[in-house]
Design an enzyme around this catalytic site. Sequence first.
Site, PDB file in Angstrom:
ATOM      1  N   LYS A  22     -13.426 -47.638   2.186  1.00  0.00           N
ATOM      2  CA  LYS A  22     -13.286 -47.510   0.717  1.00  0.00           C
ATOM      3  C   LYS A  22     -14.660 -47.522   0.061  1.00  0.00           C
ATOM      4  CE  LYS A  22     -12.426 -51.420  -1.776  1.00  0.00           C
ATOM      5  NZ  LYS A  22     -13.364 -51.700  -2.873  1.00  0.00           N
ATOM      6  N   ASN A  23     -15.520 -48.438   0.493  1.00  0.00           N
ATOM      7  CA  ASN A  23     -16.817 -48.608  -0.181  1.00  0.00           C
ATOM      8  C   ASN A  23     -17.859 -47.588   0.248  1.00  0.00           C
ATOM      9  OD1 ASN A  23     -15.626 -50.627  -1.565  1.00  0.00           O
ATOM     10  ND2 ASN A  23     -16.721 -52.303  -0.582  1.00  0.00           N
ATOM     11  N   CYS A 116     -14.522 -58.654 -13.716  1.00  0.00           N
ATOM     12  CA  CYS A 116     -13.324 -58.653 -12.872  1.00  0.00           C
ATOM     13  C   CYS A 116     -13.152 -60.089 -12.393  1.00  0.00           C
ATOM     14  CB  CYS A 116     -13.488 -57.674 -11.724  1.00  0.00           C
ATOM     15  SG  CYS A 116     -14.600 -58.265 -10.460  1.00  0.00           S
ATOM     16  N   ARG A 121     -20.166 -59.171 -13.103  1.00  0.00           N
ATOM     17  CA  ARG A 121     -20.539 -57.869 -12.512  1.00  0.00           C
ATOM     18  C   ARG A 121     -21.408 -57.038 -13.476  1.00  0.00           C
ATOM     19  NH1 ARG A 121     -16.441 -56.754  -8.523  1.00  0.00           N
ATOM     20  NH2 ARG A 121     -17.895 -55.298  -7.570  1.00  0.00           N
ATOM     21  N   PRO A 122     -22.558 -57.545 -13.901  1.00  0.00           N
ATOM     22  CA  PRO A 122     -23.409 -56.778 -14.835  1.00  0.00           C
ATOM     23  C   PRO A 122     -23.933 -55.483 -14.187  1.00  0.00           C
ATOM     24  CG  PRO A 122     -24.590 -58.666 -13.975  1.00  0.00           C
ATOM     25  CD  PRO A 122     -23.181 -58.791 -13.478  1.00  0.00           C
ATOM     26  N   ILE A 123     -24.427 -54.577 -15.013  1.00  0.00           N
ATOM     27  CA  ILE A 123     -25.012 -53.322 -14.495  1.00  0.00           C
ATOM     28  C   ILE A 123     -26.428 -53.131 -15.023  1.00  0.00           C
ATOM     29  CG2 ILE A 123     -22.795 -52.141 -14.143  1.00  0.00           C
ATOM     30  CD1 ILE A 123     -23.322 -50.682 -16.823  1.00  0.00           C
ATOM     31  N   ASP A 124     -27.082 -54.225 -15.341  1.00  0.00           N
ATOM     32  CA  ASP A 124     -28.439 -54.136 -15.908  1.00  0.00           C
ATOM     33  C   ASP A 124     -29.413 -53.427 -14.964  1.00  0.00           C
ATOM     34  OD1 ASP A 124     -27.801 -56.588 -14.449  1.00  0.00           O
ATOM     35  OD2 ASP A 124     -29.907 -57.097 -14.737  1.00  0.00           O
ATOM     36  N   ASP A 304     -17.684 -59.891   1.161  1.00  0.00           N
ATOM     37  CA  ASP A 304     -16.324 -59.319   1.208  1.00  0.00           C
ATOM     38  C   ASP A 304     -15.509 -59.846   2.369  1.00  0.00           C
ATOM     39  OD1 ASP A 304     -17.197 -55.963   0.042  1.00  0.00           O
ATOM     40  OD2 ASP A 304     -17.039 -57.906  -0.956  1.00  0.00           O
ATOM     41  N   ARG A 396      -5.567 -51.913  -3.290  1.00  0.00           N
ATOM     42  CA  ARG A 396      -6.860 -51.332  -3.712  1.00  0.00           C
ATOM     43  C   ARG A 396      -7.701 -50.979  -2.492  1.00  0.00           C
ATOM     44  NH1 ARG A 396      -9.623 -53.984  -8.848  1.00  0.00           N
ATOM     45  NH2 ARG A 396     -10.811 -52.128  -8.409  1.00  0.00           N
TER      46      ARG A 396
HETATM   47  C1  EPZ Z   1     -20.316 -53.545  -3.995  1.00  0.00           C
HETATM   48  O1  EPZ Z   1     -20.131 -54.007  -5.319  1.00  0.00           O
HETATM   49  C2  EPZ Z   1     -18.930 -53.511  -3.367  1.00  0.00           C
HETATM   50  N1  EPZ Z   1     -18.075 -52.570  -4.101  1.00  0.00           N
HETATM   51  C3  EPZ Z   1     -18.317 -54.912  -3.400  1.00  0.00           C
HETATM   52  O2  EPZ Z   1     -17.072 -54.840  -2.714  1.00  0.00           O
HETATM   53  C4  EPZ Z   1     -19.237 -55.867  -2.645  1.00  0.00           C
HETATM   54  O3  EPZ Z   1     -18.727 -57.174  -2.756  1.00  0.00           O
HETATM   55  C5  EPZ Z   1     -20.651 -55.807  -3.241  1.00  0.00           C
HETATM   56  O4  EPZ Z   1     -21.133 -54.451  -3.234  1.00  0.00           O
HETATM   57  C6  EPZ Z   1     -21.641 -56.670  -2.467  1.00  0.00           C
HETATM   58  O5  EPZ Z   1     -21.679 -56.250  -1.145  1.00  0.00           O
HETATM   59  C7  EPZ Z   1     -18.171 -51.257  -3.819  1.00  0.00           C
HETATM   60  O6  EPZ Z   1     -18.974 -50.825  -3.006  1.00  0.00           O
HETATM   61  C8  EPZ Z   1     -17.221 -50.350  -4.558  1.00  0.00           C
HETATM   62  P1  EPZ Z   1     -23.775 -55.461  -6.111  1.00  0.00           P
HETATM   63  P2  EPZ Z   1     -21.368 -53.958  -6.372  1.00  0.00           P
HETATM   64  O7  EPZ Z   1     -24.279 -54.557  -7.180  1.00  0.00           O
HETATM   65  O8  EPZ Z   1     -22.105 -52.679  -6.210  1.00  0.00           O
HETATM   66  C9  EPZ Z   1     -25.368 -58.625  -9.224  1.00  0.00           C
HETATM   67  C10 EPZ Z   1     -14.777 -55.181  -2.372  1.00  0.00           C
HETATM   68  O9  EPZ Z   1     -14.165 -56.240  -2.161  1.00  0.00           O
HETATM   69  N2  EPZ Z   1     -25.795 -57.449 -10.011  1.00  0.00           N
HETATM   70  O10 EPZ Z   1     -24.473 -55.499  -4.796  1.00  0.00           O
HETATM   71  O11 EPZ Z   1     -20.846 -54.301  -7.713  1.00  0.00           O
HETATM   72  C11 EPZ Z   1     -23.845 -58.771  -9.270  1.00  0.00           C
HETATM   73  O12 EPZ Z   1     -23.441 -59.482 -10.409  1.00  0.00           O
HETATM   74  C12 EPZ Z   1     -15.860 -55.138  -3.442  1.00  0.00           C
HETATM   75  O13 EPZ Z   1     -14.605 -54.109  -1.729  1.00  0.00           O
HETATM   76  C13 EPZ Z   1     -26.552 -57.654 -11.166  1.00  0.00           C
HETATM   77  O14 EPZ Z   1     -26.856 -58.789 -11.527  1.00  0.00           O
HETATM   78  O15 EPZ Z   1     -22.242 -55.168  -5.816  1.00  0.00           O
HETATM   79  C14 EPZ Z   1     -23.556 -59.538  -8.024  1.00  0.00           C
HETATM   80  O16 EPZ Z   1     -23.776 -60.926  -8.272  1.00  0.00           O
HETATM   81  C15 EPZ Z   1     -15.937 -56.424  -4.243  1.00  0.00           C
HETATM   82  N3  EPZ Z   1     -26.933 -56.565 -11.889  1.00  0.00           N
HETATM   83  C16 EPZ Z   1     -24.629 -59.048  -7.042  1.00  0.00           C
HETATM   84  O17 EPZ Z   1     -25.640 -58.419  -7.840  1.00  0.00           O
HETATM   85  C17 EPZ Z   1     -26.618 -55.283 -11.522  1.00  0.00           C
HETATM   86  O18 EPZ Z   1     -27.026 -54.329 -12.216  1.00  0.00           O
HETATM   87  C18 EPZ Z   1     -24.099 -58.042  -6.030  1.00  0.00           C
HETATM   88  O19 EPZ Z   1     -23.665 -56.932  -6.744  1.00  0.00           O
HETATM   89  C19 EPZ Z   1     -25.845 -55.101 -10.345  1.00  0.00           C
HETATM   90  C20 EPZ Z   1     -25.457 -56.191  -9.605  1.00  0.00           C
END
Ligand code: EPZ
Length: 419
Positions: A22-23, A116, A121-124, A304, A396
């Site tokens: 999926k990911n 969620c 889950r910020p996107i900064d 995960d 999902r």
């Molecule tokens: C991906 O999410 C996966 N989702 C998640 O899987 C997985 O848990 C995660 O990576 C970590 O491995 C998909 O690939 C669709 P991150 P993502 O950006 O991209 C912080 C599942 O169960 N962060 O690596 O959202 C964030 O808050 C899902 O399949 C910022 O602060 O993960 C988190 O604490 C759940 N600012 C950490 O980084 C940002 O701009 C990891 O987030 C982006 C992230």
Amino acid sequence: MDKIIINGPCKLSGSVTISKAKNAYLPILAGVLLSNKKITLNEVPNLRDINTMLKLLGNLGVGVKRDGKTIELEPALLNSHEATYDLVKTMRASIFTLGPILTRLHKAKVSLPGGCAIGTRPIDLHLSNLEKMGAKITLEGGYVYAETDGPLQGAHLVLAFPSVGATENLMMAASLAEGQTVIENAALEPEIDDLANFLNAMGGKVSGIGTNRLVIDGVKEFKEVEYTAIGDRIEAATYIMAALATKSSVRVDGFNPKHLDFVINLLKNMGANIEVGADFVQVEPSTLSLAKVDTAPFPGFPTDVQAQMMALVTQVEGSSIITEHIFENRFMHVPELIRLGAKIELKGNTAVIEGGLKLIGAPVMCTDLRASAALIIAALTSHGETEISRVYHLDRGYENLDQKFKKLGANIQRVSEES
Ligand code: EPZ
């Protein structure tokens, strides 16, 4: 809403084939927006999140033709730059469309994903680095508005955290940008490599794959491509832990065990009897010693797999410790496991699990995708009937989970819940 009923304890046997990841497919589907040539994707799993992304692509004008698990996409028909809230709110991975839409159309309007269950889950990191590539970004009314005069410009980007989503969004944005982009401190998850391989297969220029320094040279256009993603390492880990929790002999195939190196080595150090092949593992009944787990970005222990590990160690004598370092609220499975008789104490982002206790079946509720997987594992080991509600969370990310476990010999039924 459906529910799953499991009568345990269950013994499992035989083999299970893991679906494609999926990911990996979620960012790859977003990457389709970069191209104006036909793209064929094979063995695409039938998952709620995948179907949501396909709907989103359809809403953007992309032609989507599904024949079983083969999907043909016609991104030349892209006619909108707007990913609306109604779809984005149901799946935060929709934010992966921001980079591709912006770099292809030079403007994008994508709904903020919202939080969620597991965290804000910020996107900064996505936004600040797109700005470094020349994007003008404003946030208004729950939407990200991004635009550039002409193509995005290649830039030297350093991620404050190896974010999976930010790495993927920026890699895709850079693929059609002018010049070269370097992403330092890039995430190392195998799904990142798979996206890079997909982009290169359609004519992209990504190098440094498998390292935390990705170099992307922008190209003018892409070519037709057919692609199949990697097996889902998180689904594989779920079945491996279910086999260990029920002291069963199970073969898990259709994935690359190297993508679970840390998890498999940790389990072996706990005493797990696991034979590792090129594209499978063979799990045999094992007596495990207690665990100390800290989740971390790849190649560390995947967040995960944290919930599934917790369900497993409820069956291991002694006090195991699990600390969640990635997300701020990823222990929603704890109160549900306690309903089954588990003894778990939370201290901030650390859980202490008193294992080796007999779990007793009870009604429990799914709260998020991986918490749901933990409930399945715990229910397989519990004595008596466990009724798991809100299984749409499971849908999902787990394809045909009840059928796969039934084939392994579990006493599991999926029923539609009244109301
Ligand atoms: C991906 O999410 C996966 N989702 C998640 O899987 C997985 O848990 C995660 O990576 C970590 O491995 C998909 O690939 C669709 P991150 P993502 O950006 O991209 C912080 C599942 O169960 N962060 O690596 O959202 C964030 O808050 C899902 O399949 C910022 O602060 O993960 C988190 O604490 C759940 N600012 C950490 O980084 C940002 O701009 C990891 O987030 C982006 C992230």
